[in-house]
Design a protein around this motif. Sequence first.
Motif, PDB file in Angstrom:
ATOM      1  N   VAL A  36       8.103  45.473  24.523  1.00  0.00           N
ATOM      2  CA  VAL A  36       9.445  45.952  24.207  1.00  0.00           C
ATOM      3  C   VAL A  36      10.077  45.180  23.039  1.00  0.00           C
ATOM      4  CG1 VAL A  36       9.916  46.931  26.468  1.00  0.00           C
ATOM      5  CG2 VAL A  36      10.334  44.504  26.078  1.00  0.00           C
ATOM      6  N   LEU A  37       9.352  44.222  22.503  1.00  0.00           N
ATOM      7  CA  LEU A  37       9.639  43.604  21.213  1.00  0.00           C
ATOM      8  C   LEU A  37       8.275  43.261  20.636  1.00  0.00           C
ATOM      9  CD1 LEU A  37      12.095  42.738  19.455  1.00  0.00           C
ATOM     10  CD2 LEU A  37      11.770  40.430  20.334  1.00  0.00           C
ATOM     11  N   ASP A  38       8.017  43.702  19.408  1.00  0.00           N
ATOM     12  CA  ASP A  38       6.645  43.666  18.901  1.00  0.00           C
ATOM     13  C   ASP A  38       6.577  42.938  17.553  1.00  0.00           C
ATOM     14  OD1 ASP A  38       3.984  44.102  18.406  1.00  0.00           O
ATOM     15  OD2 ASP A  38       4.159  46.258  18.074  1.00  0.00           O
ATOM     16  N   ASN A  39       6.219  41.655  17.604  1.00  0.00           N
ATOM     17  CA  ASN A  39       6.043  40.871  16.386  1.00  0.00           C
ATOM     18  C   ASN A  39       7.252  40.953  15.449  1.00  0.00           C
ATOM     19  OD1 ASN A  39       3.320  39.680  16.620  1.00  0.00           O
ATOM     20  ND2 ASN A  39       2.667  41.807  16.703  1.00  0.00           N
ATOM     21  N   ALA A  40       8.437  40.840  16.035  1.00  0.00           N
ATOM     22  CA  ALA A  40       9.665  40.891  15.236  1.00  0.00           C
ATOM     23  C   ALA A  40       9.750  39.663  14.337  1.00  0.00           C
ATOM     24  CB  ALA A  40      10.883  40.961  16.155  1.00  0.00           C
ATOM     25  N   THR A  41      10.039  39.903  13.075  1.00  0.00           N
ATOM     26  CA  THR A  41      10.159  38.822  12.086  1.00  0.00           C
ATOM     27  C   THR A  41      11.386  39.070  11.228  1.00  0.00           C
ATOM     28  OG1 THR A  41       7.775  38.380  12.000  1.00  0.00           O
ATOM     29  CG2 THR A  41       9.071  37.761  10.074  1.00  0.00           C
ATOM     30  N   ILE A  42      12.287  38.079  11.187  1.00  0.00           N
ATOM     31  CA  ILE A  42      13.503  38.220  10.389  1.00  0.00           C
ATOM     32  C   ILE A  42      14.152  36.847  10.224  1.00  0.00           C
ATOM     33  CG2 ILE A  42      15.064  38.632  12.346  1.00  0.00           C
ATOM     34  CD1 ILE A  42      16.492  40.734  10.596  1.00  0.00           C
ATOM     35  N   LEU A 240      22.062  44.829   6.844  1.00  0.00           N
ATOM     36  CA  LEU A 240      21.626  45.665   7.952  1.00  0.00           C
ATOM     37  C   LEU A 240      20.132  45.467   8.174  1.00  0.00           C
ATOM     38  CD1 LEU A 240      23.437  49.043   7.124  1.00  0.00           C
ATOM     39  CD2 LEU A 240      24.094  47.353   8.858  1.00  0.00           C
ATOM     40  N   ALA A 241      19.733  45.464   9.450  1.00  0.00           N
ATOM     41  CA  ALA A 241      18.322  45.406   9.820  1.00  0.00           C
ATOM     42  C   ALA A 241      18.050  46.579  10.745  1.00  0.00           C
ATOM     43  CB  ALA A 241      17.995  44.080  10.504  1.00  0.00           C
ATOM     44  N   VAL A 242      17.160  47.461  10.334  1.00  0.00           N
ATOM     45  CA  VAL A 242      16.880  48.693  11.070  1.00  0.00           C
ATOM     46  C   VAL A 242      15.651  48.482  11.948  1.00  0.00           C
ATOM     47  CG1 VAL A 242      16.383  51.162  10.884  1.00  0.00           C
ATOM     48  CG2 VAL A 242      17.848  50.040   9.164  1.00  0.00           C
ATOM     49  N   MET A 243      15.795  48.776  13.253  1.00  0.00           N
ATOM     50  CA  MET A 243      14.682  48.622  14.196  1.00  0.00           C
ATOM     51  C   MET A 243      14.125  49.985  14.590  1.00  0.00           C
ATOM     52  SD  MET A 243      15.514  45.479  16.818  1.00  0.00           S
ATOM     53  CE  MET A 243      13.749  45.217  17.150  1.00  0.00           C
ATOM     54  N   TYR A 244      12.804  50.036  14.687  1.00  0.00           N
ATOM     55  CA  TYR A 244      12.127  51.210  15.238  1.00  0.00           C
ATOM     56  C   TYR A 244      10.891  50.733  15.974  1.00  0.00           C
ATOM     57  CZ  TYR A 244       9.935  55.705  15.889  1.00  0.00           C
ATOM     58  OH  TYR A 244       9.384  56.812  16.483  1.00  0.00           O
ATOM     59  N   ALA A 245      10.700  51.265  17.174  1.00  0.00           N
ATOM     60  CA  ALA A 245       9.511  50.929  17.974  1.00  0.00           C
ATOM     61  C   ALA A 245       9.330  49.429  18.097  1.00  0.00           C
ATOM     62  CB  ALA A 245       8.257  51.579  17.410  1.00  0.00           C
ATOM     63  N   PHE A 246      10.480  48.731  18.362  1.00  0.00           N
ATOM     64  CA  PHE A 246      10.453  47.314  18.742  1.00  0.00           C
ATOM     65  C   PHE A 246      10.156  46.369  17.577  1.00  0.00           C
ATOM     66  CE2 PHE A 246       8.303  50.155  21.824  1.00  0.00           C
ATOM     67  CZ  PHE A 246       9.426  50.455  22.573  1.00  0.00           C
ATOM     68  N   ILE A 286      16.517  63.814  14.173  1.00  0.00           N
ATOM     69  CA  ILE A 286      15.165  63.328  13.868  1.00  0.00           C
ATOM     70  C   ILE A 286      14.194  63.985  14.831  1.00  0.00           C
ATOM     71  CG2 ILE A 286      13.716  61.290  13.613  1.00  0.00           C
ATOM     72  CD1 ILE A 286      16.233  59.624  13.289  1.00  0.00           C
ATOM     73  N   ASP A 287      13.240  64.726  14.295  1.00  0.00           N
ATOM     74  CA  ASP A 287      12.269  65.407  15.148  1.00  0.00           C
ATOM     75  C   ASP A 287      11.465  64.398  15.956  1.00  0.00           C
ATOM     76  OD1 ASP A 287      13.036  67.878  14.177  1.00  0.00           O
ATOM     77  OD2 ASP A 287      11.512  67.900  12.593  1.00  0.00           O
ATOM     78  N   GLY A 288      11.044  64.817  17.155  1.00  0.00           N
ATOM     79  CA  GLY A 288      10.222  63.956  17.996  1.00  0.00           C
ATOM     80  C   GLY A 288      11.067  62.972  18.783  1.00  0.00           C
ATOM     81  N   SER A 289      10.406  61.994  19.373  1.00  0.00           N
ATOM     82  CA  SER A 289      11.100  61.016  20.203  1.00  0.00           C
ATOM     83  C   SER A 289      10.519  59.628  19.960  1.00  0.00           C
ATOM     84  CB  SER A 289      10.985  61.382  21.687  1.00  0.00           C
ATOM     85  OG  SER A 289       9.622  61.476  22.070  1.00  0.00           O
ATOM     86  N   SER A 290      11.277  58.626  20.362  1.00  0.00           N
ATOM     87  CA  SER A 290      10.816  57.247  20.216  1.00  0.00           C
ATOM     88  C   SER A 290       9.551  57.033  21.041  1.00  0.00           C
ATOM     89  CB  SER A 290      11.905  56.284  20.675  1.00  0.00           C
ATOM     90  OG  SER A 290      13.067  56.442  19.900  1.00  0.00           O
ATOM     91  N   PRO A 291       8.671  56.144  20.628  1.00  0.00           N
ATOM     92  CA  PRO A 291       7.403  55.963  21.346  1.00  0.00           C
ATOM     93  C   PRO A 291       7.571  55.280  22.688  1.00  0.00           C
ATOM     94  CG  PRO A 291       7.588  54.381  19.566  1.00  0.00           C
ATOM     95  CD  PRO A 291       8.739  55.322  19.411  1.00  0.00           C
ATOM     96  N   ASP A 292       6.685  55.612  23.588  1.00  0.00           N
ATOM     97  CA  ASP A 292       6.569  54.940  24.874  1.00  0.00           C
ATOM     98  C   ASP A 292       6.110  53.503  24.620  1.00  0.00           C
ATOM     99  OD1 ASP A 292       5.650  53.946  27.332  1.00  0.00           O
ATOM    100  OD2 ASP A 292       4.932  55.914  27.993  1.00  0.00           O
ATOM    101  N   PRO A 293       6.808  52.493  25.168  1.00  0.00           N
ATOM    102  CA  PRO A 293       6.399  51.111  24.904  1.00  0.00           C
ATOM    103  C   PRO A 293       5.002  50.765  25.405  1.00  0.00           C
ATOM    104  CG  PRO A 293       8.116  51.200  26.592  1.00  0.00           C
ATOM    105  CD  PRO A 293       8.025  52.561  25.986  1.00  0.00           C
ATOM    106  N   VAL A 294       4.460  51.572  26.310  1.00  0.00           N
ATOM    107  CA  VAL A 294       3.092  51.345  26.779  1.00  0.00           C
ATOM    108  C   VAL A 294       2.079  52.015  25.857  1.00  0.00           C
ATOM    109  CG1 VAL A 294       1.485  51.700  28.709  1.00  0.00           C
ATOM    110  CG2 VAL A 294       3.862  51.107  29.163  1.00  0.00           C
ATOM    111  N   LYS A 295       2.545  53.017  25.101  1.00  0.00           N
ATOM    112  CA  LYS A 295       1.618  53.790  24.261  1.00  0.00           C
ATOM    113  C   LYS A 295       2.169  53.923  22.839  1.00  0.00           C
ATOM    114  CE  LYS A 295      -0.092  56.555  28.159  1.00  0.00           C
ATOM    115  NZ  LYS A 295      -0.226  57.934  28.710  1.00  0.00           N
ATOM    116  N   VAL A 296       2.452  52.817  22.208  1.00  0.00           N
ATOM    117  CA  VAL A 296       2.906  52.851  20.824  1.00  0.00           C
ATOM    118  C   VAL A 296       1.756  53.327  19.941  1.00  0.00           C
ATOM    119  CG1 VAL A 296       3.782  51.480  18.898  1.00  0.00           C
ATOM    120  CG2 VAL A 296       4.583  51.014  21.218  1.00  0.00           C
ATOM    121  N   PRO A 297       1.987  54.285  19.058  1.00  0.00           N
ATOM    122  CA  PRO A 297       0.892  54.814  18.232  1.00  0.00           C
ATOM    123  C   PRO A 297       0.252  53.733  17.366  1.00  0.00           C
ATOM    124  CG  PRO A 297       2.862  56.181  18.043  1.00  0.00           C
ATOM    125  CD  PRO A 297       3.272  54.945  18.776  1.00  0.00           C
ATOM    126  N   PRO A 298      -1.038  53.863  17.082  1.00  0.00           N
ATOM    127  CA  PRO A 298      -1.678  52.918  16.158  1.00  0.00           C
ATOM    128  C   PRO A 298      -1.176  53.144  14.743  1.00  0.00           C
ATOM    129  CG  PRO A 298      -3.162  54.727  16.680  1.00  0.00           C
ATOM    130  CD  PRO A 298      -1.962  54.906  17.563  1.00  0.00           C
TER     131      PRO A 298
END
Length: 352
Positions: A36-42, A240-246, A286-298
């Motif tokens: 639910v947080l993925d290699n965040a760097t800032i 501003l810092a924009v987050m998507y998919a953790f 925005i078409d589609g939906s945010s990714p499942d945290p268990v199945k984030v796309p490669p």
Amino acid sequence: MTAESFTETKQREQDSILEVRNTSVSFDMERGKSKVLDNATIDIRRDEIIGIVGESGSGKSMFASALLDAVVAPGVLTGDITYYPRPGTAVDILDFDRAELQQHRWEEISMVFQGAMSSFNPTMRIRGHFEETLTAHSVDLKTGIERAHQLLSDLYMSPERVLDSYPHELSGGMKQRALIALSLVLEPKVLVMDEPTAALDLLMQRSILRLLTDIQEKYDITLIFITHDLPLVADLADRLAVMYAFRFVEVGSTEEILQSAAHPYARSLLNATPNLNAPIEKMQSIDGSSPDPVKVPPGCSYHPRCPLADETCQENDPAYHTITADHQAKCFHWEQSAEAIPFTLDQQESDQ
């Protein structure tokens, strides 16, 4: 270390109050590991106001919890979070023991959580909350309450009336301002605010933002403002810092993000954001939906929703590309995004 890299490191230490590197939060679930947080760097700069924006579920609140090492078990927090209480003095937050962490929270980095309505004990007067906090951190009560008076006055409230009230006797806006004063009573250097105005009406939201600007300037604090409401924080933030998919997918000055966002998600988010000056037909979901945290796309996690995605995006995770000295985006096709995804900010402004 070369002379150049040494100079860059020293400059970063002067400018940054927090450095977050490859920080992740994961939970083991029956259906797999949820990240639910993925290699965040800032980097968070000293005395700035930075807005963290993104859709619900993008990892914003988990990032806030990570900054205070406050991830609730069974969550696992990994990575590096370095705090600079003074330029050149580095502290590893994730190396604190329990006592050090208790002291660090509120005294160095404080937080206003979502929902002032549920943040106070309903059986205790507001004064009791201040006294409890001051006592827990061994601060002289007389000195601390005097500071509470000043903070409440700065927030345009009657200190004695507020301190002698029970939470239910205050309006939502008053409770939120009292909570802000409580979060500042120990004189922290960083204030993290997680959706602090979500339950307030538009007029009160704007009023709180004006007060926060005054407070930030008077007390020289770094303010991290977390919200899904991009126009709201745009009136407040330096960056501003924009987050998507953790992850952070774009970081830049507020002006650059609003005028020339480079990541397709950031541009789509601007198009999807309600604006009182824009016709409803110009808003685009925005078409589609945010990714499942268990199945984030490669590859690039945004590629299933992105009109610019190609095979490279599906297979590879993009690095951060530098647009200007103060603007980075995590996208292979950032140079084509403006033409592919126009947004209407300029038109909205010209129609006013």
